[in-house]
Design an enzyme around this catalytic site. Structure first.
Site, PDB file in Angstrom:
ATOM      1  N   ASP A 126     -33.973  -5.170  51.721  1.00 45.11           N
ATOM      2  CA  ASP A 126     -35.386  -5.184  51.345  1.00 45.11           C
ATOM      3  C   ASP A 126     -35.487  -5.099  49.820  1.00 45.11           C
ATOM      4  O   ASP A 126     -34.597  -4.559  49.164  1.00 45.11           O
ATOM      5  CB  ASP A 126     -36.081  -3.986  52.000  1.00 45.11           C
ATOM      6  CG  ASP A 126     -37.585  -4.022  51.825  1.00 45.11           C
ATOM      7  OD1 ASP A 126     -38.132  -5.094  51.523  1.00 45.11           O
ATOM      8  OD2 ASP A 126     -38.224  -2.970  52.012  1.00 45.11           O
ATOM      9  N   GLU A 127     -36.571  -5.623  49.264  1.00 46.37           N
ATOM     10  CA  GLU A 127     -36.809  -5.572  47.807  1.00 46.37           C
ATOM     11  C   GLU A 127     -35.612  -6.128  47.039  1.00 46.37           C
ATOM     12  O   GLU A 127     -35.140  -5.536  46.066  1.00 46.37           O
ATOM     13  CB  GLU A 127     -37.116  -4.137  47.360  1.00 46.37           C
ATOM     14  CG  GLU A 127     -38.259  -3.459  48.085  1.00 46.37           C
ATOM     15  CD  GLU A 127     -39.627  -3.979  47.681  1.00 46.37           C
ATOM     16  OE1 GLU A 127     -39.682  -4.974  46.937  1.00 46.37           O
ATOM     17  OE2 GLU A 127     -40.629  -3.390  48.113  1.00 46.37           O
TER      18      GLU A 127
END
Length: 714
Positions: free
Chosen positions: A220-221
């Protein structure tokens, strides 16, 4: 796509991403487009549609808050109390691996994690011990220099000559710092990544073990990854190629802590055959907010490209209030909240620098509106908590000399400077820890009877608590610690004025211990590891009945009904430190975009025509990011029908070809000064300016609003 697990509505782009076939996959997820939902659904799809064992899934993110949300949502969707998927932060994963395999690098797997405070305390001591012939550097500078290298998986090249005297000092400190960590069986935050990368590179059997264990790696991110994190993800997935990353290049705002936007921009080159999915439907903000945010970020060149849209109504227009000064700006914001009839907790005030909070806080206090500032002193960094944590660290790792130095005289035991110097000398000459040196001092006639007794009592305390920790809860151990040390009495006697609030901190820490014992099955070691990885934003409580004040950086990943983005001026946003390069200006623009897209219902932009800087009121130029917004997308206050400059008057900004050495100029933030020298030409012209305040700074002229005062300095 329809799955047995699907009880939420996905749009077509989300469905396509969730059901992507094996291999490298990049999901470009715009702000508010449901990226966490896609990750959860991807995990569910792999488990329920593909039959992948939960234990073979690894999901990595950047904050404990995000990891906790993902774990909770996944468990709820699976209908279990806790999923067997490994979900957590990169640093938590690093600690997980090192606890099991650090011995493969010839180091102890039982280690302490030094946080920022511990690192600073150690570095202060090392800087103080630098030879007089070396250039003086600050502990912070040294730690930043080291961290920048470690995040790139690099280290000093001792065979190359030092370019500066400071670099010579940094190299000496590098060696002494890491020797001290090794001596204390400790690692710092960067080591949690660096040492894992080393294990995956240097130990093929370790690399193969984790590649077999984790058949699918989800990140994620991804735009926030630094080189070390990128390298770990690549190594873990290279055997099977199943790397599924979600990110948004338009929200890459952490280069100052090592994040490299090139990781997401170059994903297709790094992983040939990668599929790319774009999530452009926004579920958070109104059309009015998205139109403004899109207009700003579209000026960036380093983009893969996407345009957010929403099915929601247009909503309230985005407003711009151009205040007379920073006091007027603060009054306007607080008055808007006070007269809105809406609970303060629905509002967030976002700013570029923490220094901007003071004037805003004063306005809230005068109006009697509750507020909370995110990014103040962390609870787990307070003195009382650090004292107790250092005691607890010694129960797990008695080689932790930094912990001994902090608490050996807390409460006071009579270990003065001379005694501590003798003990430090013993640790160096006998190559033992401070705990061992204290153990030996207990029967060493070279010390006074009082010191012998104190040393024996301290070591016995640590031994007894360590034994208790094997069978007792964390709460029980801490209660014994507080009782046997007389810590409450120590607090009362050491600070008569604030002892009540300090005792409340002790009680709050005990409450945190009780919460851990209730929620976890782990012992003291897991408790310490969890606390060492806590970040500021993890402690923020969205349920507090108060307005939230925080920096734009801290607001990343959050959302609020009503957002005030304050201080949209040249020198603040974009920050003056970014003026030297297009790359840094683009990151400032992304930061502005992130702040704007935190708003759900209404976004208000504010700027001041003058602001007090370094104790002096200075005129301010309106941010270029405001000027990049089409005029018809903003509802302006009557004072600011023109966006051309302070007080609505057109201003002539110096062009690159006009700037010459010796010229006197005025900067909207730093005031008057003269050009010391220039380099480059055209849009790449840079100028070193010495201001009347004594400050020296270098600027990229094409990105700097300067007024020419006179052609030559007189």
């Amino acid at each position: 796509m329809t799955t047995r697990s699907e009880t939420v509505q996905l749009n077509k782009s989300q469905r396509d991403a969730v059901a992507a076939r094996d291999g490298p996959t990049l999901v470009l997820a715009g702000a508010g487009s449901g990226k966490t939902r896609v990750i959860i659904e991807r995990l569910l799809w792999l488990i329920q549609e593909r039959g992948i064992d939960e234990r073979n899934l690894l999901a990595l993110t950047f904050t404990n808050k995000a990891a906790g949300e993902m774990k909770g949502r996944l468990a709820e969707r699976l209908g279990v109390e806790r999923s067997a998927c490994w979900v957590g932060t990169f640093h938590a994963f690093g600690a997980y691996v090192l606890r099991r395999d650090l011995d493969k690098l010839g180091r102890e797997s039982a280690f302490t994690i030094f946080d920022d405070t511990d690192q600073l305390a150690l570095m202060k001591r090392l800087v103080k011990g630098l030879p007089a012939s070396h250039d003086k550097v600050t502990p912070r500078q040294a730690l930043q220099w080291m961290s920048a290298l470690k995040q790139k998986l690099d280290e000093p090249d001792d065979s190359a000559p030092c370019e500066t005297g400071a670099e010579e000092s940094y190299r000496v400190l590098w060696q002494r710092y890491h020797a001290a960590l090794l001596q204390a069986s400790a690692v710092d935050f960067d080591d949690l990544l660096v040492l894992v990368a080393r294990l995956l590179d240097e130990r093929p059997e370790v690399r193969a073990k984790y590649q077999r264990r984790f058949r699918h790696v989800l990140v994620d991110e991804y735009q926030d990854t630094n080189h070390a994190q990128y390298h770990i993800a690549k190594r873990l997935s290279e055997a099977h190629g199943n790397l599924f990353v979600v990110g948004d290049e338009d929200q890459s705002i952490y280069s100052w802590r090592g994040a490299d936007v090139k990781n997401i921009l170059g994903f297709g080159e790094d992983f040939p055959g990668a599929r790319v999915f774009r999530l452009e439907q926004n579920y958070r903000s109104t059309t009015a907010i998205l139109s403004v945010a899109n207009a700003v970020v579209a000026h960036n060149q380093q983009r893969l490209g996407k345009t957010l849209w929403t099915a929601q109504d247009s909503g309230d227009p985005v407003r711009l209030y151009h205040a007379e000064d920073d006091q007027d700006e603060a009054r306007f914001v607080v008055e808007e909240i006070a007269t809105s009839g809406i609970s303060p907790q629905k509002f967030a005030l976002l700013y570029r620098t923490n220094a901007q909070a003071r004037v805003l806080e004063e306005a809230f206090l005068r109006k009697g509106i509750p507020y909370v500032v995110v990014g103040g002193i962390r609870f787990y960094s307070r003195k009382e908590v650090k004292d107790m944590l250092c005691y607890l660290r010694l129960l797990v790792n008695p080689d932790d000399d930094e912990a001994v130095r902090r608490v050996v005289n807390v409460p006071r035991r009579g270990f003065g400077g001379v005694t501590m110097a003798q003990l430090e000398e013993r640790t160096a000459s006998h190559n033992v820890s401070l705990v061992q040196a204290l153990r030996e001092a207990g029967h060493d006639q070279g010390f006074t009877a009082r010191i012998q007794h104190a040393a024996t009592a301290f070591v016995s305390l640590i031994d007894d608590l360590a034994f208790q920790a094997k069978t007792s809860t964390v709460t029980e151990v801490v209660e014994t610690l507080v009782d046997k040390t007389g810590y409450r009495k120590f607090v009362r006697e050491s600070d008569e004025k604030d002892f009540r609030s300090r005792l409340e901190i002790v009680d709050e820490f005990l409450a945190a211990c009780e919460q851990f014992d209730t929620d976890r099955s782990g012992g003291l070691e897991e408790f310490l590891q969890e606390l060492s990885l806590v970040a500021d934003i993890d402690q923020w409580d969205a349920g507090l009945p108060a307005a939230t004040l925080m920096t734009c950086h801290n607001a990343k990943g959050l959302e609020f009904d009503y957002v005030f983005l304050v201080g949209l001026e040249e020198g603040l946003l974009p920050h003056f430190s970014a003026y030297e390069s297009d790359r840094e200006i683009e990151e400032e623009r992304r930061l502005c975009y992130v702040a704007m897209t935190r708003a759900r219902k209404r976004l208000t932009l504010t700027a001041a025509q003058s602001r007090t800087v370094y104790g002096e009121s200075k005129e301010r130029a309106l941010s270029r990011f405001v000027r990049e917004i089409p005029h018809d997308l903003l509802k302006r206050n009557r004072k600011d029908e023109s966006a051309s400059g302070p007080r609505g008057k057109p201003r002539a900004t110096a062009k690159a070809e006009q700037i010459t050495r010796g010229m006197r100029v005025r900067h909207p933030t730093f005031g008057a000064g003269y050009v010391v020298y220039t380099s480059g030409s055209g849009k790449n012209l840079k100028a070193q300016i010495r201001f009347e305040t004594g400050r020296n700074a270098k600027f990229l002229i094409s990105h700097t609003p300067l007024d020419i005062i006179e052609e030559k300095k007189r």
